[in-house]
Design a protein around this motif. Structure first.
Motif, PDB file in Angstrom:
ATOM      1  N   CYS A   1      51.968 -11.450   8.921  1.00  0.00           N
ATOM      2  CA  CYS A   1      51.365 -12.774   8.812  1.00  0.00           C
ATOM      3  C   CYS A   1      50.544 -12.878   7.533  1.00  0.00           C
ATOM      4  N   ASN A   2      50.726 -13.976   6.844  1.00  0.00           N
ATOM      5  CA  ASN A   2      49.895 -14.287   5.682  1.00  0.00           C
ATOM      6  C   ASN A   2      49.152 -15.585   5.962  1.00  0.00           C
ATOM      7  N   PRO A   3      47.843 -15.543   6.158  1.00  0.00           N
ATOM      8  CA  PRO A   3      47.093 -16.746   6.536  1.00  0.00           C
ATOM      9  C   PRO A   3      46.873 -17.674   5.347  1.00  0.00           C
ATOM     10  N   ILE A   4      46.270 -18.805   5.641  1.00  0.00           N
ATOM     11  CA  ILE A   4      45.925 -19.742   4.578  1.00  0.00           C
ATOM     12  C   ILE A   4      44.822 -19.110   3.726  1.00  0.00           C
ATOM     13  N   SER A   5      44.942 -19.270   2.426  1.00  0.00           N
ATOM     14  CA  SER A   5      43.982 -18.668   1.504  1.00  0.00           C
ATOM     15  C   SER A   5      42.562 -19.133   1.816  1.00  0.00           C
ATOM     16  N   GLY A   6      41.647 -18.183   1.902  1.00  0.00           N
ATOM     17  CA  GLY A   6      40.249 -18.513   2.153  1.00  0.00           C
ATOM     18  C   GLY A   6      39.857 -18.554   3.616  1.00  0.00           C
ATOM     19  N   HIS A   7      40.835 -18.412   4.510  1.00  0.00           N
ATOM     20  CA  HIS A   7      40.521 -18.426   5.939  1.00  0.00           C
ATOM     21  C   HIS A   7      40.043 -17.042   6.375  1.00  0.00           C
ATOM     22  N   ALA A   8      38.828 -17.026   6.926  1.00  0.00           N
ATOM     23  CA  ALA A   8      38.224 -15.748   7.290  1.00  0.00           C
ATOM     24  C   ALA A   8      38.734 -15.227   8.638  1.00  0.00           C
ATOM     25  N   THR A   9      39.060 -16.142   9.538  1.00  0.00           N
ATOM     26  CA  THR A   9      39.455 -15.728  10.890  1.00  0.00           C
ATOM     27  C   THR A   9      40.968 -15.769  11.027  1.00  0.00           C
ATOM     28  N   LEU A  10      41.506 -14.695  11.581  1.00  0.00           N
ATOM     29  CA  LEU A  10      42.948 -14.606  11.824  1.00  0.00           C
ATOM     30  C   LEU A  10      43.170 -14.200  13.263  1.00  0.00           C
ATOM     31  N   TYR A  11      44.155 -14.841  13.891  1.00  0.00           N
ATOM     32  CA  TYR A  11      44.459 -14.607  15.298  1.00  0.00           C
ATOM     33  C   TYR A  11      45.941 -14.237  15.467  1.00  0.00           C
ATOM     34  N   TRP A  12      46.185 -13.374  16.434  1.00  0.00           N
ATOM     35  CA  TRP A  12      47.536 -13.157  16.932  1.00  0.00           C
ATOM     36  C   TRP A  12      47.568 -13.598  18.390  1.00  0.00           C
ATOM     37  N   TYR A  13      48.553 -14.428  18.709  1.00  0.00           N
ATOM     38  CA  TYR A  13      48.749 -14.906  20.078  1.00  0.00           C
ATOM     39  C   TYR A  13      50.140 -14.502  20.549  1.00  0.00           C
ATOM     40  N   GLN A  14      50.254 -14.317  21.848  1.00  0.00           N
ATOM     41  CA  GLN A  14      51.552 -14.130  22.486  1.00  0.00           C
ATOM     42  C   GLN A  14      51.819 -15.367  23.352  1.00  0.00           C
ATOM     43  N   GLN A  15      52.972 -15.977  23.167  1.00  0.00           N
ATOM     44  CA  GLN A  15      53.322 -17.139  23.987  1.00  0.00           C
ATOM     45  C   GLN A  15      54.635 -16.864  24.712  1.00  0.00           C
ATOM     46  N   ILE A  16      54.530 -16.689  26.007  1.00  0.00           N
ATOM     47  CA  ILE A  16      55.710 -16.504  26.854  1.00  0.00           C
ATOM     48  C   ILE A  16      56.252 -17.874  27.206  1.00  0.00           C
ATOM     49  N   LEU A  17      57.559 -17.978  27.311  1.00  0.00           N
ATOM     50  CA  LEU A  17      58.220 -19.264  27.565  1.00  0.00           C
ATOM     51  C   LEU A  17      57.594 -20.000  28.747  1.00  0.00           C
ATOM     52  N   GLY A  18      57.204 -21.242  28.494  1.00  0.00           N
ATOM     53  CA  GLY A  18      56.639 -22.069  29.556  1.00  0.00           C
ATOM     54  C   GLY A  18      55.145 -21.904  29.756  1.00  0.00           C
ATOM     55  N   GLN A  19      54.518 -21.051  28.938  1.00  0.00           N
ATOM     56  CA  GLN A  19      53.079 -20.817  29.070  1.00  0.00           C
ATOM     57  C   GLN A  19      52.350 -21.174  27.775  1.00  0.00           C
ATOM     58  N   GLY A  20      51.041 -21.222  27.845  1.00  0.00           N
ATOM     59  CA  GLY A  20      50.244 -21.447  26.654  1.00  0.00           C
ATOM     60  C   GLY A  20      50.037 -20.150  25.886  1.00  0.00           C
ATOM     61  N   PRO A  21      49.607 -20.249  24.644  1.00  0.00           N
ATOM     62  CA  PRO A  21      49.352 -19.034  23.856  1.00  0.00           C
ATOM     63  C   PRO A  21      48.232 -18.204  24.470  1.00  0.00           C
ATOM     64  N   LYS A  22      48.421 -16.908  24.454  1.00  0.00           N
ATOM     65  CA  LYS A  22      47.415 -15.969  24.968  1.00  0.00           C
ATOM     66  C   LYS A  22      46.919 -15.131  23.793  1.00  0.00           C
ATOM     67  N   LEU A  23      45.608 -15.147  23.578  1.00  0.00           N
ATOM     68  CA  LEU A  23      45.040 -14.412  22.458  1.00  0.00           C
ATOM     69  C   LEU A  23      45.211 -12.908  22.637  1.00  0.00           C
ATOM     70  N   LEU A  24      45.754 -12.268  21.614  1.00  0.00           N
ATOM     71  CA  LEU A  24      45.875 -10.813  21.637  1.00  0.00           C
ATOM     72  C   LEU A  24      44.736 -10.172  20.850  1.00  0.00           C
ATOM     73  N   ILE A  25      44.490 -10.671  19.646  1.00  0.00           N
ATOM     74  CA  ILE A  25      43.474 -10.073  18.802  1.00  0.00           C
ATOM     75  C   ILE A  25      42.953 -11.104  17.814  1.00  0.00           C
ATOM     76  N   GLN A  26      41.674 -10.996  17.505  1.00  0.00           N
ATOM     77  CA  GLN A  26      41.002 -11.907  16.576  1.00  0.00           C
ATOM     78  C   GLN A  26      40.293 -11.077  15.515  1.00  0.00           C
ATOM     79  N   PHE A  27      40.575 -11.376  14.250  1.00  0.00           N
ATOM     80  CA  PHE A  27      39.924 -10.723  13.119  1.00  0.00           C
ATOM     81  C   PHE A  27      38.969 -11.708  12.434  1.00  0.00           C
ATOM     82  N   GLN A  28      37.849 -11.186  11.978  1.00  0.00           N
ATOM     83  CA  GLN A  28      36.975 -11.934  11.090  1.00  0.00           C
ATOM     84  C   GLN A  28      36.943 -11.110   9.815  1.00  0.00           C
TER      85      GLN A  28
END
Lengths: 112, 117
Positions: free
Chosen positions: B23-50
């Motif tokens: 993943c390459n985030p938007i330039s200057g964005h301090a926070t980065l997230y990885w989510y897992q989204q299983i079919l039919g469900q909402g995104p579930k946060l896996l990890i958050q970086f600052q």
């Protein structure tokens, strides 16, 4: 779990009608956001409402927040076929302002 | 401005194999997230970086999942070994992360659809 739960799970309306979807959550929040997801544009932020706000507008979108009932609603007025998508609420953690919990979503189908 | 980039877009692997997502985030964005989204469900946060530090990884299955964000920019998420239940879309998102209203808005990448057979 703080995860929000949207209601209804699915909604089908005619173009021009209004669509209302609700989000309920369990613990105190810092803010609440609504996102839209469709196959064409992925997940897109729609609107944010802070915990000390009761109502917010953005174009055809109106969001309300009732912290005493731990619920929020998203109203889309004069719906269009292009509004067909899944809508998710995301509640902001009270202590980690940048952490969000997504609900399971409402699938909206707007028939032309 | 360029959006959040992710690769690959699709991946099919057999169970017990390894896989990595970038993943390459938007330039200057301090926070980065990885989510897992299983079919039919909402995104579930896996990890958050600052920047390059982990803020929250409470829902990351650490026995098989790992993630890093070197130099506070790009990030990789790895699964080793994969299980059938890991089949999902893996979404990367970024935000300004400055503690003000606009900074909470998350920008999502197109996701990587993982199928484990």
């Amino acid at each position: 779990s703080q995860q929000g739960e949207e209601d209804p799970q699915a909604l089908s309306i005619q173009e021009g009608e209004n669509a209302t979807m609700n989000c309920s959550y369990k613990t105190s929040i810092n803010n609440l956001q609504w996102y839209r997801q469709n196959s064409g544009r992925g997940l897109v932020h729609l609107i944010l409402i802070r915990s000390n706000e009761r109502e917010k507008h953005s174009g055809r979108l109106r969001v309300t927040l009732d912290t005493s009932k731990k619920s929020s609603s998203l109203l889309i007025t004069a719906s269009r076929a292009a509004d067909t998508a899944s809508y998710f609420c995301a509640t902001g953690d009270l202590y980690n302002f940048n952490k969000f919990y997504f609900g399971s979503g409402t699938k909206l189908n707007v028939k032309p | 401005e360029a959006g959040v980039a992710q690769s690959p877009r699709y991946k099919i692997i057999e169970k017990r194999q390894s896989v990595a997502f970038w993943c390459n985030p938007i330039s200057g964005h301090a926070t980065l997230y990885w989510y897992q989204q299983i079919l039919g469900q909402g995104p579930k946060l896996l990890i958050q970086f600052q920047n390059n530090g982990v803020v929250d990884d409470s829902q990351l299955p650490k026995d098989r999942f790992s993630a890093e964000r070197l130099k506070g920019v790009d990030s990789t998420l790895k699964i080793q070994p994969a299980k059938l239940e890991d089949s999902a879309v893996y979404l990367c998102a970024s935000s300004l992360g400055l503690g003000r209203d606009k900074s909470y808005e998350q920008y999502f990448g197109p996701g990587t659809r993982l199928t484990v057979t």
